[in-house]
Design a protein around this motif. Structure first.
Motif, mmCIF file in Angstrom:
data_model
loop_
_atom_site.group_PDB
_atom_site.id
_atom_site.type_symbol
_atom_site.label_atom_id
_atom_site.label_comp_id
_atom_site.label_asym_id
_atom_site.label_seq_id
_atom_site.Cartn_x
_atom_site.Cartn_y
_atom_site.Cartn_z
ATOM 1 N N ARG A 129 2.532 18.737 -6.106
ATOM 2 C CA ARG A 129 1.811 17.699 -6.187
ATOM 3 C C ARG A 129 2.296 16.310 -5.816
ATOM 4 N N PRO A 130 1.520 15.394 -5.385
ATOM 5 C CA PRO A 130 1.814 14.291 -4.827
ATOM 6 C C PRO A 130 2.615 13.375 -5.629
ATOM 7 N N ILE A 131 3.496 12.617 -5.113
ATOM 8 C CA ILE A 131 4.591 11.979 -5.999
ATOM 9 C C ILE A 131 4.612 10.560 -5.113
ATOM 10 N N GLY A 132 5.104 9.494 -6.083
ATOM 11 C CA GLY A 132 5.268 8.379 -5.457
ATOM 12 C C GLY A 132 6.732 7.843 -5.638
ATOM 13 N N SER A 133 6.720 6.364 -5.020
ATOM 14 C CA SER A 133 8.195 6.012 -4.910
ATOM 15 C C SER A 133 9.135 5.859 -6.196
ATOM 16 N N LYS A 134 8.277 5.849 -7.418
ATOM 17 C CA LYS A 134 9.161 5.665 -8.665
ATOM 18 C C LYS A 134 9.852 6.855 -8.860
ATOM 19 N N ALA A 135 9.324 7.999 -8.698
ATOM 20 C CA ALA A 135 9.767 9.559 -9.010
ATOM 21 C C ALA A 135 10.935 9.760 -7.778
ATOM 22 N N MET A 136 10.704 9.141 -6.628
ATOM 23 C CA MET A 136 11.554 9.400 -5.579
ATOM 24 C C MET A 136 12.863 8.686 -5.787
ATOM 25 N N GLU A 137 12.729 7.447 -6.196
ATOM 26 C CA GLU A 137 13.839 6.618 -6.644
ATOM 27 C C GLU A 137 14.731 7.165 -7.702
ATOM 28 N N MET A 138 14.124 7.817 -8.735
ATOM 29 C CA MET A 138 15.053 8.539 -9.663
ATOM 30 C C MET A 138 15.673 9.548 -9.110
ATOM 31 N N LEU A 139 15.113 10.401 -8.330
ATOM 32 C CA LEU A 139 15.690 11.576 -7.578
ATOM 33 C C LEU A 139 16.866 10.892 -6.575
ATOM 34 N N ARG A 140 16.574 9.938 -5.880
ATOM 35 C CA ARG A 140 17.508 9.468 -5.022
ATOM 36 C C ARG A 140 18.961 9.072 -5.616
ATOM 37 N N LEU A 141 18.471 8.385 -6.827
ATOM 38 C CA LEU A 141 19.751 7.755 -7.350
ATOM 39 C C LEU A 141 20.655 8.901 -8.106
ATOM 40 N N GLU A 142 19.773 9.847 -8.613
ATOM 41 C CA GLU A 142 20.483 11.053 -9.312
ATOM 42 C C GLU A 142 21.307 11.792 -8.261
ATOM 43 N N ALA A 143 20.879 11.798 -7.042
ATOM 44 C CA ALA A 143 21.430 12.577 -5.881
ATOM 45 C C ALA A 143 22.726 11.572 -5.265
ATOM 46 N N GLY A 144 22.487 10.465 -5.604
ATOM 47 C CA GLY A 144 23.423 9.505 -4.842
ATOM 48 C C GLY A 144 23.297 9.054 -3.318
ATOM 49 N N TYR A 145 21.959 9.059 -3.063
ATOM 50 C CA TYR A 145 21.591 8.545 -1.938
ATOM 51 C C TYR A 145 21.526 7.174 -1.479
ATOM 52 N N LYS A 173 0.934 -1.087 0.013
ATOM 53 C CA LYS A 173 -0.085 0.230 0.009
ATOM 54 C C LYS A 173 0.961 1.195 -0.020
ATOM 55 N N THR A 174 1.978 1.038 -0.484
ATOM 56 C CA THR A 174 2.962 2.402 -0.607
ATOM 57 C C THR A 174 2.586 2.744 -2.077
ATOM 58 N N PRO A 175 2.521 4.147 -2.221
ATOM 59 C CA PRO A 175 2.153 4.780 -3.540
ATOM 60 C C PRO A 175 3.479 4.784 -4.311
ATOM 61 N N LEU A 176 3.326 3.945 -5.517
ATOM 62 C CA LEU A 176 4.303 4.034 -6.529
ATOM 63 C C LEU A 176 4.405 5.249 -7.419
ATOM 64 N N SER A 177 3.119 5.624 -7.853
ATOM 65 C CA SER A 177 2.911 6.841 -8.553
ATOM 66 C C SER A 177 1.553 7.037 -8.423
ATOM 67 N N TYR A 178 1.107 8.558 -8.779
ATOM 68 C CA TYR A 178 -0.285 9.019 -8.969
ATOM 69 C C TYR A 178 -0.479 9.463 -10.468
ATOM 70 N N SER A 179 0.439 9.437 -10.988
ATOM 71 C CA SER A 179 0.335 9.805 -12.599
ATOM 72 C C SER A 179 1.424 9.089 -13.196
ATOM 73 N N ASP A 180 2.145 9.859 -14.278
ATOM 74 C CA ASP A 180 3.325 9.577 -15.067
ATOM 75 C C ASP A 180 4.601 9.867 -14.078
ATOM 76 N N PRO A 181 5.195 8.790 -13.595
ATOM 77 C CA PRO A 181 6.332 9.211 -12.773
ATOM 78 C C PRO A 181 7.343 10.065 -13.274
ATOM 79 N N ILE A 182 7.488 10.520 -14.457
ATOM 80 C CA ILE A 182 8.431 11.538 -15.282
ATOM 81 C C ILE A 182 7.819 12.450 -14.977
ATOM 82 N N GLU A 183 6.591 12.925 -14.921
ATOM 83 C CA GLU A 183 6.033 14.241 -14.622
ATOM 84 C C GLU A 183 6.101 14.441 -13.167
ATOM 85 N N GLU A 184 5.897 13.399 -12.207
ATOM 86 C CA GLU A 184 6.159 13.653 -10.889
ATOM 87 C C GLU A 184 7.503 13.898 -10.430
ATOM 88 N N TYR A 185 8.627 13.214 -11.295
ATOM 89 C CA TYR A 185 9.951 13.778 -11.132
ATOM 90 C C TYR A 185 10.209 15.257 -11.314
#
Length: 359
Positions: free
Chosen positions: A222-238, A31-43
Motif C-alpha cells: 500500500r502507499p505510505i507517507g513520510s510519517k510512517a517512513m519517519e517511524m521506520l527510519r528512526l527505529e532502524a537508526g538511519y 506537496k509531499t505525502p504525509l500519510s494516506y490513512s492512519d500512519p500506524i497502519e502504513e507502518y
C-alpha cells in the motif's frame, strides 16, 4: 511546483502529485505525502508486506565525462575508483574541517554516475562540485526535475517489484542496482525491513506507480507517507541530512564509516579525519536511543546522566513495534556506549532512555 529539499525550496516537476491527491493523501506544504490513512497502519503494512512511497523530494545529479571518477575521488570520502557499473557507494562531501556538506549515494552506470543527494539539495551539491572543475572533462547536471524517485520498503518489496515490473532482484547486494530501460532499481534499505529505490523518468512515473497499486494490492502493498517512513527510519537508526546531521557535523561524529575510505589517500577534509581516527575519538557521537514514553521529545531536548549533561536529541518518533519512542541523538563521548542509561529532560520531569546503537 515548489517542494522542500532539506531546508531549501526548489522547483520540481512531479507527475505523481495528482495521484496522491486522488488517493486522499494528506500533503504537506511542499506537496509531499504525509500519510494516506492512519500512519500506524502504513507502518505495519511495511513491517508485514511492503509499502510504496514517493521520495522525489530527494535530489539527483548525473555526472559524466571521462575524468568523472578521478575528479570525484579527489573530493569525496569514498573510494570512487572502486565503484562498479552495477554497484553503489555511500559517500560524503566534506569541507576542509571534515564537516558534512552533503550525504551522498553514488551509482555507477555505463555512461556516468547517478548521485542521490537525498536531503542535501542537488543544486547546492552541483555548485560545490562545479567550483573544483578546472580543466577536467566533467559535466555535472541537476537531474532532480527530470526524474521521479519512489521507494518500496518491506520484506515483500522484492516480490512486489517482480509482480509489478517483471524484474528478478534476488542476489542484488546492498546499493547494487539494475538498469531497466531508462530506469534504475537500487537495493536500498530505508526502513530496517529491506527495500529498493526506483529512479525513473517523469514520463514513466504514473504507469509504474499505478502498476504497483494494481498488481500488488493483494500482497498487502500500500502507499505510505513520510510519517510512517519517519517511524521506520528512526527505529532502524538511519540519520537524515538537515535533521540529524548538517554542515556543522564532523563526519566521524555521525558514524559514516561505510562512507569513508581510510586507504585511498587525499580528499577534502581527509587530514582532519585521519587525525581524529589516529586519536581514536571524537567529542560526541550519533547514537540511537529508546525512550520509555509514547510522546516523542522535541529536537534539542537535553540528555543527562546523574545531573551531568550527556548530549541532546536530534529527532524522535513513537515506534508502534517497540511500544516506545525511538530517536537519534548526540551523546557526549563518555556516554556514547550501547546500554548507557540516560535521562531526557522534559518539563514534567526526566524520562528514562537507553542507548541501543552507536552509529
Amino acid at each position: 511546483m515548489i517542494t522542500k529539499v532539506g531546508s531549501d525550496l526548489v522547483v520540481v516537476s512531479n507527475p505523481l502529485i495528482l495521484h496522491h491527491e486522488r488517493l486522499g493523501a494528506q500533503l504537506d506544504a511542499s506537496k509531499t505525502p504525509l500519510s494516506y490513512s492512519d500512519p500506524i497502519e502504513e507502518y505495519w503494512a511495511v513491517k508485514k508486506a511492503a509499502g510504496i512511497a514517493d521520495i522525489s523530494n530527494a535530489g539527483r545529479l548525473r555526472i559524466t565525462g571521462k575524468d568523472r571518477v578521478s575528479f570525484l575521488n579527489g573530493l569525496l570520502t569514498s573510494d570512487v575508483a572502486q565503484l562498479r557499473e552495477d554497484g553503489g557507494q555511500h559517500s560524503a562531501l566534506l569541507n576542509p574541517k571534515a564537516r558534512i556538506l552533503a550525504d551522498l549515494y553514488l551509482y555507477g552506470q555505463p555512461d556516468g554516475i547517478l548521485v542521490d543527494t537525498g536531503d542535501s539539495p542537488a543544486s547546492k551539491v552541483k555548485d560545490a562540485l562545479d567550483r573544483f572543475v578546472i580543466t577536467e572533462d566533467v559535466q555535472i547536471r541537476d537531474a532532480t526535475r527530470d526524474l521521479v524517485q519512489i521507494t518500496i520498503q518491506g520484506p515483500s518489496s522484492g516480490q512486489a517489484i517482480g509482480e509489478a515490473l517483471g524484474v528478478e532482484l534476488e542476489g542484488l547486494k546492498p546499493l547494487g542496482h539494475k538498469i531497466l530501460g531508462p530506469s534504475t532499481i537500487v537495493s536500498r534499505d530505508r526502513s530496517g525491513q529491506g527495500g529498493y529505490d526506483i529512479i525513473l523518468p517523469n514520463e514513466e512515473a504514473e504507469a509504474v506507480w499505478n502498476g504497483f497499486l494494481l498488481k500488488t494490492g493483494d500482497m498487502g502493498v500500500r502507499p505510505i507517507g513520510s510519517k510512517a517512513m519517519e517511524m521506520l527510519r528512526l527505529e532502524a537508526g538511519y540519520p537524515r541530512y538537515g535533521i540529524d546531521i548538517d554542515d556543522n557535523t564532523i563526519v566521524l561524529e555521525a558514524g559514516f564509516r561505510d562512507a569513508i575510505s581510510f586507504t585511498k589517500g587525499c580528499y577534502m577534509g581527509q587530514e582532519v579525519v585521519a587525525r581524529a581516527t589516529h586519536i581514536g575519538r571524537v567529542n560526541k557521537q550519533l547514537v540511537r536511543l529508546e525512550i520509555e514514553a509514547r510522546d516523542p521529545p522535541s529536537a534539542r531536548s537535553k540528555l543527562k546522566s546523574n545531573d551531568v549533561e550527556a548530549g541532546f536529541i536530534t529527532s524522535a518518533a513513537f515506534s508502534p513495534g517497540l511500544g516506545k519512542v525511538a530517536c537519534l541523538a548526540y551523546a557526549n563521548r563518555d556516554f556514547a556506549k550501547e546500554g548507557a542509561r540516560l535521562a531526557v529532560e522534559q518539563e514534567d520531569g526526566p524520562i528514562s532512555a537507553v542507548v541501543t546503537k552507536v552509529l
